[in-house]
Enzyme design. Structure first.
Site, mmCIF file in Angstrom:
data_model
loop_
_atom_site.group_PDB
_atom_site.id
_atom_site.type_symbol
_atom_site.label_atom_id
_atom_site.label_comp_id
_atom_site.label_asym_id
_atom_site.label_seq_id
_atom_site.Cartn_x
_atom_site.Cartn_y
_atom_site.Cartn_z
ATOM 1 N N SER A 133 0.677 -1.126 -0.090
ATOM 2 C CA SER A 133 -0.059 0.117 -0.094
ATOM 3 C C SER A 133 0.911 1.305 0.022
ATOM 4 O O SER A 133 2.088 1.190 0.175
ATOM 5 C CB SER A 133 -0.898 -0.029 1.320
ATOM 6 O OG SER A 133 -0.140 0.150 2.369
ATOM 7 N N LYS A 134 0.197 2.203 0.159
ATOM 8 C CA LYS A 134 1.005 3.545 -0.188
ATOM 9 C C LYS A 134 1.829 3.774 1.082
ATOM 10 O O LYS A 134 3.226 4.240 0.944
ATOM 11 C CB LYS A 134 -0.074 4.588 0.212
ATOM 12 C CG LYS A 134 -0.822 5.161 -1.069
ATOM 13 C CD LYS A 134 -0.786 6.634 -1.549
ATOM 14 C CE LYS A 134 -1.206 6.903 -2.645
ATOM 15 N NZ LYS A 134 -2.474 6.460 -3.221
ATOM 16 N N ARG A 135 1.618 3.127 2.206
ATOM 17 C CA ARG A 135 2.413 3.178 3.260
ATOM 18 C C ARG A 135 3.819 2.392 3.202
ATOM 19 O O ARG A 135 4.740 2.499 3.907
ATOM 20 C CB ARG A 135 1.691 2.439 4.475
ATOM 21 C CG ARG A 135 2.213 2.240 5.626
ATOM 22 C CD ARG A 135 1.213 1.730 6.649
ATOM 23 N NE ARG A 135 0.167 0.785 6.468
ATOM 24 C CZ ARG A 135 0.140 -0.425 6.275
ATOM 25 N NH1 ARG A 135 1.403 -0.876 7.000
ATOM 26 N NH2 ARG A 135 -0.636 -1.358 5.827
#
Length: 495
Positions: free
Chosen positions: A266-268
């Site tokens: 994910s973005k994280r």
RNA sequence: GCUCCCUUCGUCUAGCGGUUAGGACGCGGCCCUCUCAAGGCUGAAACACGAGUUCGAGUCUCGUAGGGAGCGCCA
């Protein structure tokens, strides 16, 4: 009666010829791969790895790499995403030999196949409403089965007023589909597990599984290399390929890339636009090198040039297990490529980073020299630029610890001697300036560290920098002398 | 729920029936040294579990557990 694949026909035949090492006319053995992203977001790490493997496989075998934009979902597809994908691929150097093709420009062709299938009885209109389908799925689930369409319009049915029909593909009811996957081996699916999928929506637009099949067939794709998440779609696609009377390509389903904690990327985790890696100071070939090693290996080798990747890559060595994205290792790989790169190539990239960080790349030493001096000391161009600040602008304050340790009264004498000696150095080179520093140390009977460290702090504001001669050249004579004065004043003020 | 896939150090991986289970990132130590890096040496660290096949299993088979994917008028 089983629906066995005829492995001796279509693309499979050319593949067999290839692995058997037959030399055939180029056209007959030409390997064609495709990367088929949907423009509903930016190009991220996972997609890039897929694109890379497709590109590598084509290059390795002298084949062609095709880019196809799967934009049939008009709700979610955007031009911005198309641009992001194209820009990302361009930065990475993953140039398609054909394309980009856009599925939205091929609607006539899809329509044609649908009409044909309708006429041949390979597809049919279904008048179920979304509500009915939902209910159907819920009931199937409740019975412990798969949520699927029950085929109630398969053998015809009355049109219903107010319901625009969808078109469904008549999937075989029994038998098996055998997928001979280059990564997974043989995977068998029962047709009984599959239902009649929708190939055209009620507004007439075609859907994914169908367009993929038509395009792969029309474009002569010999090897479908894609994410693991498509393995379950493969039997349906093979059935449709057979309905089209087209050959079945060789499949290779790549494992997923997870985030560093093993969960979905994910973005994280860095599931960001690949172009962000450029901004962070990564080299495209380094990112590719890191990615190629996720799921593929060649013995113990970690660092590969683009040429090596092309020469060595093969689908047989692709691992079947998912992997986790590790930013630290990416940085290490990047560092290896940075250290191996020519300063001339790195210089403009350093300039870009310095500007981004608000500095004027022209107000300091030549960029090639700077990058040569700092490339061992920063893993990304961004880090290298950060370490180079004090050569392009005045530093604010001394690092507290460094100043406390090295800018003491005892150092004043050495600094004064250094100022004089350096002012007199005829050639401002690494060798000569370093010799001057060594000379001062010797004259004062001090160890090199006692002289170089105070000087270093005076020059760059902290106790860390390249070799003292290099640092002096980096700072330049004028600035060096000024900064020695500044340090002397500082010591005096501290008393 | 059903179907399919996956499982070696924390992470990426080598291994393709007989290995002291190797390498890399990261972490610790030492060396080099004007600091920091780079580099060299070195340490800790893994075959998910259980059966079976075999003289012998990380390697083959089957289960179990755990993880993932698919089951859309998304791709």
């Amino acid at each position: 009666m089983t629906e066995q694949l005829d492995a001796s026909r279509g693309c499979d035949r050319t593949h067999r010829a290839t692995i058997a090492g037959f030399i055939q006319p180029r056209a007959a053995t030409m390997i064609r791969t495709r990367f088929a992203p949907s423009p509903t977001g930016v190009l991220h790490i996972g997609s890039v790895r897929t694109a890379l493997f497709c590109w590598l496989y084509a290059r390795r075998h002298g084949g062609q790499f095709i880019l196809r934009i799967e934009d049939t979902d008009r709700e979610r597809s955007t031009q911005a995403s198309v641009d992001a994908i194209l820009d990302g691929m361009a930065w990475l150097g993953l140039r398609p030999d054909e394309g980009p093709f856009y599925q939205t420009q091929r609607f006539d062709r899809y329509r044609e196949v649908i009409e044909q299938w309708l006429a041949e009885g390979k597809a049919y209109r279904c008048y179920c409403t979304r509500e009915e389908l939902e209910q159907m799925r819920a009931e199937a689930m409740a019975r412990g089965g798969k949520p699927r369409y029950d085929g109630r319009y398969r053998n015809g049915g009355e049109p219903r007023p107010g319901v625009e029909p969808v078109i469904r593909f008549k999937n075989p009811l029994d038998g098996q589909v055998v997928v001979d996957d280059a990564v997974r081996g043989t995977v068998v699916f029962d047709n009984a597990e599959l239902d009649d999928l929708i190939i055209a929506r009620s507004d007439g637009t075609p859907t994914y599984n169908f367009t993929v099949v038509v395009d792969d067939a029309d474009m002569g794709i010999t090897h479908v290399i894609r994410g693991d998440d498509h393995l379950n779609n493969t039997p349906r696609q093979i059935n449709m390929l057979q309905a089209l009377d087209a050959g079945v390509p060789r499949y290779a389903h790549l494992p997923m890339i997870n985030g560093s904690d093993g969960t979905k990327l994910s973005k994280r985790h860095g599931a960001i636009n690949v172009l962000d890696y450029r901004e962070m100071g990564f080299l495209p070939e380094a990112l590719l090198n890191y990615l190629v090693r996720l799921g593929w290996s060649h013995g113990d080798q970690e660092i590969f040039s683009l040429e090596e990747m092309i020469a060595l890559f093969d689908l047989d060595e692709v691992n079947a297990a998912a992997s986790s994205f590790n930013f630290e290792k990416l940085k290490w790989v990047n560092h290896q490529h940075v250290m191996a790169a020519e300063p001339a190539r790195l210089a403009p990239l350093l300039a870009e980073q310095l500007r981004r960080q608000g500095l004027d790349p022209n107000d300091g030493p030549p960029l090639e020299y700077t990058v040569g001096a700092l490339k061992e000391r920063g893993q990304t161009l961004q880090e290298i630029a950060e370490r180079g600040h004090c050569y392009y602008e005045e530093f604010e304050a001394y690092d507290e610890k460094s100043a406390h340790k090295h800018l003491r009264t005892e150092a004043a004498e050495a600094l004064r001697a250094l100022g004089e000696a350096l002012a007199a150095v005829p050639d401002w080179t690494e060798q000569d300036t370093e010799a001057a520093v060594a000379g001062v140390a010797e004259r004062l009977g001090l160890k090199m560290g006692k002289v170089a460290q105070p000087l270093r702090v005076a020059l760059v504001g902290q106790a860390v920098s390249p070799g003292i001669g290099t640092t002096l050249v980096l700072v330049g004579r004028a600035r060096a002398l000024t900064r020695i004065e500044r340090a002397l004043n500082y010591i005096a003020a501290m008393g």
